[in-house]
Write an enzyme that holds these catalytic residues in place. Sequence first.
Site, PDB file in Angstrom:
ATOM      1  N   HIS A 180      -8.216  -8.486 -35.887  1.00  0.00           N
ATOM      2  CA  HIS A 180      -9.440  -8.899 -35.189  1.00  0.00           C
ATOM      3  C   HIS A 180      -9.265 -10.221 -34.436  1.00  0.00           C
ATOM      4  O   HIS A 180     -10.110 -10.578 -33.616  1.00  0.00           O
ATOM      5  CB  HIS A 180     -10.633  -8.970 -36.154  1.00  0.00           C
ATOM      6  CG  HIS A 180     -10.599 -10.093 -37.133  1.00  0.00           C
ATOM      7  ND1 HIS A 180     -10.317  -9.927 -38.471  1.00  0.00           N
ATOM      8  CD2 HIS A 180     -10.845 -11.420 -36.991  1.00  0.00           C
ATOM      9  CE1 HIS A 180     -10.404 -11.077 -39.102  1.00  0.00           C
ATOM     10  NE2 HIS A 180     -10.723 -12.013 -38.221  1.00  0.00           N
ATOM     11  N   ASP A 210      -6.325  -4.350 -40.734  1.00  0.00           N
ATOM     12  CA  ASP A 210      -6.705  -5.595 -40.072  1.00  0.00           C
ATOM     13  C   ASP A 210      -5.504  -6.543 -39.964  1.00  0.00           C
ATOM     14  O   ASP A 210      -5.611  -7.751 -40.211  1.00  0.00           O
ATOM     15  CB  ASP A 210      -7.859  -6.292 -40.798  1.00  0.00           C
ATOM     16  CG  ASP A 210      -8.500  -7.383 -39.939  1.00  0.00           C
ATOM     17  OD1 ASP A 210      -8.293  -7.371 -38.707  1.00  0.00           O
ATOM     18  OD2 ASP A 210      -9.185  -8.255 -40.497  1.00  0.00           O
ATOM     19  N   SER A 323      -9.050 -17.143 -40.085  1.00  0.00           N
ATOM     20  CA  SER A 323      -8.587 -15.762 -40.064  1.00  0.00           C
ATOM     21  C   SER A 323      -7.142 -15.671 -39.569  1.00  0.00           C
ATOM     22  O   SER A 323      -6.789 -16.237 -38.530  1.00  0.00           O
ATOM     23  CB  SER A 323      -9.477 -14.914 -39.162  1.00  0.00           C
ATOM     24  OG  SER A 323     -10.736 -14.706 -39.746  1.00  0.00           O
TER      25      SER A 323
END
Length: 382
Positions: A180, A210, A323
């Site tokens: 992402h 992911d 992230s």
Amino acid sequence: MTESQRPSGEYPTYPSYGNGDAAYPPPPSYQPAQPVGTGPGTTMWPAPGAADGHTGGSGHGGGDGLHGPGLPQPAPEPPASRRRARRPVALLAAVAIAAAIVGGGTATVIGQLTDQGTNSTGSGIIPGTTVSQSSKGTVSGVAAALSPTIVEINATSTAGKSTGSGVIITSDGEIVTNNHVVAGSSSVKVTLSTGKTYTAEVVGTDPDKDLALIKLQGASGLKTATLGDSSKVAVGDQVVAIGSPEGLTGTVTSGIVSALDRDVTVAKEGDSGQGQSQGQGGQGGGQQWPFEFGGQQFNGDTGDSTTTYKALQTDASLNPGNSGGALINMNGEIIGINSAMYSASSSGSSNSSGAGSVGLGFAIPVNTLKADLATLRAGNSS
């Protein structure tokens, strides 16, 4: 000549001196060595080195002074001694050569694993930078050793700009991050802990897990992270998180692993209208990547296309921009890739006071990453 009346064997006989008669050498000026009796009719004389005066001299028939007839002598001792003295040296040299060969081979194997990665799955550790023995077990030691292996990623897509983090796994610039963070991006810039910036290309993505792999252009000699074994992680283990929350490169936080195998659901694509890891507009953070946990949605709507994975839960502070960064154990080994964080303001609770970490962050176990590396390197997407 009159025969001797002495009993046979009482004295040894001597070789003739050419006239057929036995001859006795003149008395020596020292006490001659005594023969050693070994049995009836047999006499043994001392070895060379004991002056006995009975070996004869050079020029006497049948003898050379050292090896008279019937008196064989052993080889001289000094050469044998020299040969024995040389053997330890030769042995040490052989051991040193063998050690050099083995050591060189080991270094080559480690270098290949570090620089080119591995297709191994499961619990095998992929070597790289670790904490020194003197600093092992300390947050500062982990931060000092691993910060150079964590990067800031700035991606541009049709949805805008976003900031995330990544982990260097090869010295020529392979970096793992979340899908992402880079999904749908048209350009990717990466900033090292030194401040040096590279352009990167997306090599492969796996939206189901992911995860994504990007590669720096023209990079070499980079420090690489050690990919540990997440199957050995236990609740209560101390951990360190490193990333670029809110664009603050190289931010270090610490905590513990607070739970295992949490079901976390995230959107598969990065252009869902919710931004990516962190929008750049405004102070205090922009859009966060939405996820579902415990039947609730956080940080926005995950949309219709989602994927669920088993995550490590940590209370180490994670914020937008973390992230794709690293969750690290106290030996300096990567045990997870940070992927989602809970924000109280997005939970719908009436008493929420603002955005920020409240001690609920999630990371993809590193064993999931190691099992997926071959797919990512091949440029495949699921």
